[in-house]
Motif scaffolding. Sequence first.
Motif, PDB file in Angstrom:
ATOM      1  N   GLN A 585       0.855  -1.185   0.000  1.00 34.22           N
ATOM      2  CA  GLN A 585       0.000   0.000   0.000  1.00 34.22           C
ATOM      3  C   GLN A 585       0.892   1.238   0.000  1.00 34.22           C
ATOM      4  O   GLN A 585       1.649   1.456   0.942  1.00 34.22           O
ATOM      5  N   LEU A 586       0.819   2.038  -1.064  1.00 34.35           N
ATOM      6  CA  LEU A 586       1.596   3.266  -1.173  1.00 34.35           C
ATOM      7  C   LEU A 586       0.670   4.470  -1.091  1.00 34.35           C
ATOM      8  O   LEU A 586      -0.416   4.448  -1.678  1.00 34.35           O
ATOM      9  N   LYS A 587       1.101   5.502  -0.386  1.00 37.63           N
ATOM     10  CA  LYS A 587       0.324   6.739  -0.283  1.00 37.63           C
ATOM     11  C   LYS A 587       1.179   7.896  -0.752  1.00 37.63           C
ATOM     12  O   LYS A 587       2.261   8.142  -0.201  1.00 37.63           O
ATOM     13  N   PHE A 588       0.706   8.636  -1.769  1.00 41.49           N
ATOM     14  CA  PHE A 588       1.330   9.863  -2.246  1.00 41.49           C
ATOM     15  C   PHE A 588       0.611  11.019  -1.572  1.00 41.49           C
ATOM     16  O   PHE A 588      -0.547  11.303  -1.873  1.00 41.49           O
ATOM     17  N   SER A 589       1.282  11.661  -0.639  1.00 28.96           N
ATOM     18  CA  SER A 589       0.651  12.739   0.131  1.00 28.96           C
ATOM     19  C   SER A 589       0.566  13.999  -0.722  1.00 28.96           C
ATOM     20  O   SER A 589       1.589  14.454  -1.254  1.00 28.96           O
ATOM     21  N   SER A 595       1.118  22.086   5.832  1.00 29.85           N
ATOM     22  CA  SER A 595       1.628  20.831   6.370  1.00 29.85           C
ATOM     23  C   SER A 595       3.104  20.952   6.728  1.00 29.85           C
ATOM     24  O   SER A 595       3.868  21.651   6.064  1.00 29.85           O
ATOM     25  N   ARG A 596       3.491  20.258   7.787  1.00 35.26           N
ATOM     26  CA  ARG A 596       4.896  20.218   8.180  1.00 35.26           C
ATOM     27  C   ARG A 596       5.631  19.039   7.569  1.00 35.26           C
ATOM     28  O   ARG A 596       6.811  18.840   7.826  1.00 35.26           O
ATOM     29  N   GLU A 597       4.926  18.222   6.795  1.00 31.50           N
ATOM     30  CA  GLU A 597       5.543  17.058   6.180  1.00 31.50           C
ATOM     31  C   GLU A 597       6.472  17.463   5.043  1.00 31.50           C
ATOM     32  O   GLU A 597       6.392  18.558   4.499  1.00 31.50           O
ATOM     33  N   VAL A 598       7.352  16.536   4.683  1.00 26.21           N
ATOM     34  CA  VAL A 598       8.251  16.765   3.553  1.00 26.21           C
ATOM     35  C   VAL A 598       7.424  16.813   2.276  1.00 26.21           C
ATOM     36  O   VAL A 598       6.543  15.971   2.073  1.00 26.21           O
ATOM     37  N   PRO A 599       7.636  17.794   1.396  1.00 23.32           N
ATOM     38  CA  PRO A 599       6.882  17.828   0.137  1.00 23.32           C
ATOM     39  C   PRO A 599       7.133  16.576  -0.701  1.00 23.32           C
ATOM     40  O   PRO A 599       8.214  15.991  -0.661  1.00 23.32           O
ATOM     41  N   ARG A 600       6.111  16.173  -1.448  1.00 20.65           N
ATOM     42  CA  ARG A 600       6.163  15.022  -2.364  1.00 20.65           C
ATOM     43  C   ARG A 600       6.447  13.711  -1.616  1.00 20.65           C
ATOM     44  O   ARG A 600       7.097  12.821  -2.125  1.00 20.65           O
TER      45      ARG A 600
END
Length: 774
Positions: A585-589, A595-600
Motif C-alpha cells: 500500500q503506497l500513499k502519495f501525500s 503541512s509540516r511534512e516533507v513535500p512530495r
Amino acid sequence: MGRATALCGRSARIVSFLSAVPCLSGCTLQPAAERRMSDQGKGSTSTPAGAPAPGSDTYKGWLFKWTNYLKGYQRRWFVLSNGLLSYYRTQAEMAHTCRGTINLATAHIDTEDACNIVLSSGGRTYHLKASTEVERQRWVTALELAKAKAIRMMNDQSDDSGDEEPTTQSDRSEGIQGTLKTLISKLDDLSTCNDLIAKHGAALQRSLSELEALRVPIEGGEKIKGVNERATLFRITSNAMINACRDFLDLAEIHSRRWQRALQYEREQRIHLEETIEQLAKQHNSLERAWREAPTLSSNAKSFPLWGSERLQKGEASDEDEDTEYFDAMEDSPAFITVTATENTQHSGASGGPANDWSQDNVSPGCNESGKSLQPLRRRRSRIPDKPNYSLNLWSIMKNCIGKELSKIPMPVNFNEPLSMLQRLTEDLEYHELLDRAARCDNSLEQLCLVAAFSVSSYSTTVHRTAKPFNPLLGETYELDRLEEFGYRSLCEQVSHHPPAAAHHVVSQRGWTLWQEITIASKFRGKYLSIMPLGAIHLEFHSTGNHYVWRKVTSTVHNIIVGKLWIDQSGDIEIVNHRTKETCQLKFSPYSYFSREVPRKVTGVVSDSEGRAHYILSGTWDDKIESSKIVQSTKGGSGSEGKQKTVYQTLSPKLLWKKYPLPENAENMYFFSSLALTLNEPEDGVGLTDSRLRPDQRLMEEGKWDEANSEKQRLEEKQRAVRRRREAEATDGYQPQWFHKRTNGITGETNFVYKGGYWEAKDSQDWSMCSEIF
C-alpha cells in the motif's frame, strides 16, 4: 497627613491604570502583587477563565474587520502576541490557518471615531471596528503597549548585533556555562534578599501595630496612623517585589535546566558527529588502499553499486538512522509509527541471522547476466536545441476551455514539449534496472519492495515537466529498442483517439515482461489541471510467475493562469502479487502549504498474504525510496483521529532507488532527463508510424514553432478527414495494428495486449501494413 493622602491617591491612580490594561479574554489585568493578595485572601489559586498567566503579553478577542464593499465588516477572531497581530475567521482556525498578520513594530495606529481602529504597515492596512468604545480603548491600549515593547525588543536586538569577533564552538559552550553559573549565583542573592525583606517587613508591621495600640496624644496618633499607611504601601510594594522575585526564580530555574539539557545534547551530537566523520575517514582510507592494492578487476568481480543499490552492511551502518521516524497513516488502514531499532535489537530481531537479508546484486546496470560489460552499439545524443523564448497570451486560449477534456482542446505547440504521450509512457522505463534486480530476488517480499520503488520512480521525471506532450495520432507507434544495451524492447501504440488510449508492451531478456493500457482522463478547472490515468499496469517475472498489478495516481498541474506552474502527485497505489496475494500500500501525500511534512512524500507498507507487515517504505517521488525491515510490531494508543496506532520497530533503512541527476543545461532543454533526450533521436529502420517521424514534433524540437503549428493543424485535419471517411463507410471501427483486445484472467478487465509481429516486421523491413498517418 496630606502627603500620605497624596501618596495613597497616586497609588490608587497607578492601580486604576493597570486595571485598564486588557487581558486575554477582555478581562482586566491586575498587578501581580495585588492579584496574589486577592487570591490568597480568597483562599484560592485559580484565575478567571481566559485570563493570561502572569507576565503574558497575549490578548485575544472578537473585532469586526472591513473585507470589501460587498460583505462590509465581518466578525473575525484577533490574537495579539509577541508584537504581532493575527486574525482568523474562527477560534478553531488558530490551529491551522492564519488569515493575516501585521507587525506592530512598524505599524501606525490610528483611531477614526468612537469604535474604529486603523492599522497600517508596509502597504497593508486593517480597518477594524470594536463593538463598544470601551472595548476599542482596551484594544488601543494593548496595541500601543505591544508596539512599544516590539520596538524596544527590535532596538535591543539591533544593539546586540554589532560587529563581534567570531567565536568557536568551545568558546560558546564555555560562555553558556559561565552565564549559567553567574545566573545561579544571582538567583541565590535574590533568594536571600527575598527572605530578608519578608522577615523585616513582618517585624516592622508588628512594631507599628504595637505602637498604634498604645495610648498617645491625638497629634501623635495621627502621625502613627500616617506612618502605618506608609508601612502598608511598603508592605504592598515589598510583597509585589517578593512575588516578582519568586516568579523570576521559577522561570530562571526552568530555563536553566532547559539550557543545560540543550547544551548537553549539543555536546553529545558534536561528539557523535566527530566519531562518524572519523569512521567515514577510516572507511575512505581502507577503500583507497584496497583499490590501490587490487591488481585488476576480474570479469566476475562485484562492481560498486550505482543508484538504487543497497547501503553498507549492518556493521558499517551510519548511526544517523537511529532517530525515531514517524509516518502518516494511509487511508483505510490503521495509523502506524516506526522506530528504528538499536544495534542490540537488530541482532535479536534478526533471530541470529544477518541483519541485511537482501540478496546482493552481482550484476550492475550495463552488464549482462554473466557479468560481461556491454558497450552500446551507438552513441546516444546528450542535448537537443535550446527551447526558444516565445511569449503567448495563455488566457486568450484557455478561457473557452474550462471544463473540457484536455484531448479536445486545440493547443498550439507553445504549450507542448517535443515528445509524444507514447514517448512519455516509455519514460517509465528510466529505472528498468530496478526490475532487473527484482527478477533476481528469491524473496517475493523483497521483490515487491523493488516493484514498489519502480512504480514510484516513474514520477520522478515529472517534477519539472509541466509542459504538455503531443497527443498521439490514431495508429501512431513508438518503439524503444535497447535489447543489446539493457536487454529489453518496448512498443507503444495509440489504440483509441476518443477517449485517448495507448497500449504498451515491454519484454526483457533479464526475466520480466511489463504491459499496460493507459487511458487519460483530464479536466481543466481554471486554476489547475487534473490528469487521471485509467487502466492497470501488469508485471510478470518469468522465473517465479509472480504477477503484479497496480494503477497510477492523479497528477495535478497548478497555477495554470497566474503564477509559476508546478505539478503534484496524490493518491494511493495498491500493488498486488496475484500469485502469493502479498500487497504493498503506497500513499502519495498531496502538497499542503500548512503541512509540516516533507513535500512530495511517499509512504508505504509491504504485507504478506495474511496482512502482516514486513517492510516500511518511505521517501519522496522526486528523489529516493528507502525500505526498512520490520522486526517487531506492537499496538499503541489511539491517535488524534481515534484510530489505534501500530508501532513498528525496524532495522536501519536501505536505499532502493535514487533519482539520476539531470543533464547539464536541462532547464533550457525542457528539463529532459538523459533518457528523454534520446527518445526523439532519429533512428533508421523504425516503423512508418513511429513518433520520431512526426513532422510537427520534429519542427518544434528544432525551434521552428510557427512551422510546427501549421504542420500540427494539417495533421489534425487529416486525421479528422480519415475518421469521417471511416464513419461514412460504416466499417466496424478502427482496429489497432499491433495490439488486440483480450479479457484479463486476473482483473477481469478487457484491454489491449500485444499480439506480436512488430519486431519481425522490423527485421524484414516490411511496413506495408502500416497506414500513412503523417
